[in-house]
Design a protein around this motif. Sequence first.
Motif, PDB file in Angstrom:
ATOM      1  N   ILE A  17       0.840  -1.204   0.000  1.00  0.00           N
ATOM      2  CA  ILE A  17       0.000   0.000   0.000  1.00  0.00           C
ATOM      3  C   ILE A  17       0.876   1.256   0.000  1.00  0.00           C
ATOM      4  O   ILE A  17       0.595   2.217  -0.716  1.00  0.00           O
ATOM      5  N   PHE A  18       1.954   1.238   0.778  1.00  0.00           N
ATOM      6  CA  PHE A  18       2.872   2.372   0.801  1.00  0.00           C
ATOM      7  C   PHE A  18       3.459   2.636  -0.584  1.00  0.00           C
ATOM      8  O   PHE A  18       3.499   3.777  -1.046  1.00  0.00           O
ATOM      9  N   TYR A  19       3.908   1.585  -1.272  1.00  0.00           N
ATOM     10  CA  TYR A  19       4.488   1.756  -2.604  1.00  0.00           C
ATOM     11  C   TYR A  19       3.461   2.270  -3.610  1.00  0.00           C
ATOM     12  O   TYR A  19       3.768   3.115  -4.439  1.00  0.00           O
ATOM     13  N   VAL A  20       2.235   1.765  -3.547  1.00  0.00           N
ATOM     14  CA  VAL A  20       1.204   2.202  -4.495  1.00  0.00           C
ATOM     15  C   VAL A  20       0.827   3.661  -4.254  1.00  0.00           C
ATOM     16  O   VAL A  20       0.706   4.451  -5.196  1.00  0.00           O
ATOM     17  N   VAL A  21       0.664   4.055  -2.991  1.00  0.00           N
ATOM     18  CA  VAL A  21       0.321   5.451  -2.683  1.00  0.00           C
ATOM     19  C   VAL A  21       1.477   6.382  -3.076  1.00  0.00           C
ATOM     20  O   VAL A  21       1.252   7.447  -3.655  1.00  0.00           O
ATOM     21  N   THR A  22       2.703   5.967  -2.781  1.00  0.00           N
ATOM     22  CA  THR A  22       3.856   6.778  -3.165  1.00  0.00           C
ATOM     23  C   THR A  22       3.946   6.912  -4.680  1.00  0.00           C
ATOM     24  O   THR A  22       4.258   7.988  -5.204  1.00  0.00           O
ATOM     25  N   LEU A  23       3.658   5.828  -5.394  1.00  0.00           N
ATOM     26  CA  LEU A  23       3.669   5.889  -6.859  1.00  0.00           C
ATOM     27  C   LEU A  23       2.607   6.863  -7.380  1.00  0.00           C
ATOM     28  O   LEU A  23       2.864   7.632  -8.309  1.00  0.00           O
ATOM     29  N   ALA A  24       1.433   6.865  -6.758  1.00  0.00           N
ATOM     30  CA  ALA A  24       0.382   7.806  -7.169  1.00  0.00           C
ATOM     31  C   ALA A  24       0.797   9.246  -6.907  1.00  0.00           C
ATOM     32  O   ALA A  24       0.600  10.129  -7.762  1.00  0.00           O
ATOM     33  N   VAL A  25       1.399   9.508  -5.767  1.00  0.00           N
ATOM     34  CA  VAL A  25       1.846  10.868  -5.444  1.00  0.00           C
ATOM     35  C   VAL A  25       2.953  11.305  -6.401  1.00  0.00           C
ATOM     36  O   VAL A  25       2.935  12.437  -6.924  1.00  0.00           O
ATOM     37  N   VAL A  26       3.916  10.423  -6.656  1.00  0.00           N
ATOM     38  CA  VAL A  26       4.997  10.757  -7.591  1.00  0.00           C
ATOM     39  C   VAL A  26       4.430  11.000  -8.982  1.00  0.00           C
ATOM     40  O   VAL A  26       4.855  11.925  -9.690  1.00  0.00           O
ATOM     41  N   GLY A  27       3.454  10.200  -9.393  1.00  0.00           N
ATOM     42  CA  GLY A  27       2.826  10.402 -10.701  1.00  0.00           C
ATOM     43  C   GLY A  27       2.141  11.758 -10.805  1.00  0.00           C
ATOM     44  O   GLY A  27       2.248  12.440 -11.828  1.00  0.00           O
ATOM     45  N   LEU A  28       1.435  12.163  -9.760  1.00  0.00           N
ATOM     46  CA  LEU A  28       0.801  13.484  -9.767  1.00  0.00           C
ATOM     47  C   LEU A  28       1.829  14.604  -9.799  1.00  0.00           C
ATOM     48  O   LEU A  28       1.649  15.602 -10.513  1.00  0.00           O
ATOM     49  N   PHE A  60      19.203  14.013 -15.225  1.00  0.00           N
ATOM     50  CA  PHE A  60      18.282  14.271 -14.120  1.00  0.00           C
ATOM     51  C   PHE A  60      16.921  13.639 -14.395  1.00  0.00           C
ATOM     52  O   PHE A  60      16.339  12.977 -13.538  1.00  0.00           O
ATOM     53  N   PHE A  61      16.415  13.814 -15.611  1.00  0.00           N
ATOM     54  CA  PHE A  61      15.117  13.240 -15.933  1.00  0.00           C
ATOM     55  C   PHE A  61      15.187  11.728 -16.091  1.00  0.00           C
ATOM     56  O   PHE A  61      14.195  11.037 -15.881  1.00  0.00           O
ATOM     57  N   LEU A  62      16.348  11.192 -16.423  1.00  0.00           N
ATOM     58  CA  LEU A  62      16.510   9.742 -16.437  1.00  0.00           C
ATOM     59  C   LEU A  62      16.340   9.178 -15.032  1.00  0.00           C
ATOM     60  O   LEU A  62      15.681   8.153 -14.829  1.00  0.00           O
ATOM     61  N   ILE A  63      16.907   9.866 -14.045  1.00  0.00           N
ATOM     62  CA  ILE A  63      16.729   9.447 -12.649  1.00  0.00           C
ATOM     63  C   ILE A  63      15.261   9.553 -12.259  1.00  0.00           C
ATOM     64  O   ILE A  63      14.717   8.678 -11.578  1.00  0.00           O
ATOM     65  N   LEU A  64      14.589  10.600 -12.714  1.00  0.00           N
ATOM     66  CA  LEU A  64      13.169  10.759 -12.401  1.00  0.00           C
ATOM     67  C   LEU A  64      12.320   9.676 -13.050  1.00  0.00           C
ATOM     68  O   LEU A  64      11.258   9.333 -12.543  1.00  0.00           O
ATOM     69  N   ILE A  65      12.770   9.135 -14.157  1.00  0.00           N
ATOM     70  CA  ILE A  65      12.026   8.062 -14.816  1.00  0.00           C
ATOM     71  C   ILE A  65      12.271   6.732 -14.103  1.00  0.00           C
ATOM     72  O   ILE A  65      11.390   5.886 -14.028  1.00  0.00           O
ATOM     73  N   ILE A  66      13.463   6.545 -13.545  1.00  0.00           N
ATOM     74  CA  ILE A  66      13.788   5.288 -12.872  1.00  0.00           C
ATOM     75  C   ILE A  66      13.014   5.131 -11.567  1.00  0.00           C
ATOM     76  O   ILE A  66      12.619   4.021 -11.202  1.00  0.00           O
ATOM     77  N   VAL A  67      12.737   6.210 -10.865  1.00  0.00           N
ATOM     78  CA  VAL A  67      12.067   6.143  -9.561  1.00  0.00           C
ATOM     79  C   VAL A  67      10.700   5.454  -9.641  1.00  0.00           C
ATOM     80  O   VAL A  67      10.419   4.549  -8.845  1.00  0.00           O
ATOM     81  N   PRO A  68       9.813   5.795 -10.587  1.00  0.00           N
ATOM     82  CA  PRO A  68       8.532   5.069 -10.645  1.00  0.00           C
ATOM     83  C   PRO A  68       8.697   3.587 -10.936  1.00  0.00           C
ATOM     84  O   PRO A  68       7.946   2.760 -10.408  1.00  0.00           O
ATOM     85  N   PHE A  69       9.681   3.233 -11.757  1.00  0.00           N
ATOM     86  CA  PHE A  69       9.903   1.808 -12.030  1.00  0.00           C
ATOM     87  C   PHE A  69      10.333   1.061 -10.763  1.00  0.00           C
ATOM     88  O   PHE A  69       9.929  -0.079 -10.542  1.00  0.00           O
ATOM     89  N   LEU A  70      11.140   1.701  -9.932  1.00  0.00           N
ATOM     90  CA  LEU A  70      11.530   1.078  -8.665  1.00  0.00           C
ATOM     91  C   LEU A  70      10.333   0.943  -7.725  1.00  0.00           C
ATOM     92  O   LEU A  70      10.196  -0.063  -7.012  1.00  0.00           O
ATOM     93  N   LEU A  71       9.460   1.942  -7.714  1.00  0.00           N
ATOM     94  CA  LEU A  71       8.258   1.858  -6.889  1.00  0.00           C
ATOM     95  C   LEU A  71       7.335   0.740  -7.373  1.00  0.00           C
ATOM     96  O   LEU A  71       6.773  -0.011  -6.569  1.00  0.00           O
ATOM     97  N   ILE A  72       7.194   0.608  -8.684  1.00  0.00           N
ATOM     98  CA  ILE A  72       6.373  -0.468  -9.236  1.00  0.00           C
ATOM     99  C   ILE A  72       6.984  -1.823  -8.888  1.00  0.00           C
ATOM    100  O   ILE A  72       6.272  -2.761  -8.516  1.00  0.00           O
ATOM    101  N   ALA A  73       8.309  -1.930  -8.990  1.00  0.00           N
ATOM    102  CA  ALA A  73       8.977  -3.187  -8.660  1.00  0.00           C
ATOM    103  C   ALA A  73       8.756  -3.551  -7.191  1.00  0.00           C
ATOM    104  O   ALA A  73       8.517  -4.722  -6.862  1.00  0.00           O
TER     105      ALA A  73
END
Length: 93
Positions: A17-28, A60-73
Amino acid sequence: MFKFDKNTVPYHISNMIFYVVTLAVVGLIYYFAFLPPLLEVTTSEFFSSFGFDEFIGSLFFLILIIVPFLLIAGAVYHLIKLIKPGKNVPAEN
């Protein structure tokens, strides 16, 4: 993350639940904070003068793209552990 014994069902549920909520916040944040400037800046002029500054910005944006993939994983890992518990999960009475 939370005060549960490791490798128990509540541990995996709360972390998933923590990962899914964090992913939603990061997506917004990405959608409302980073997308408008990106759409404004990335014109043909941006790519015609691609230099060191643009390269650093791209990293910088490559790092920002990697973060959601880590949250999904992380969320998928805990979901798999919920569906198929390992050997270390204590038996429920």
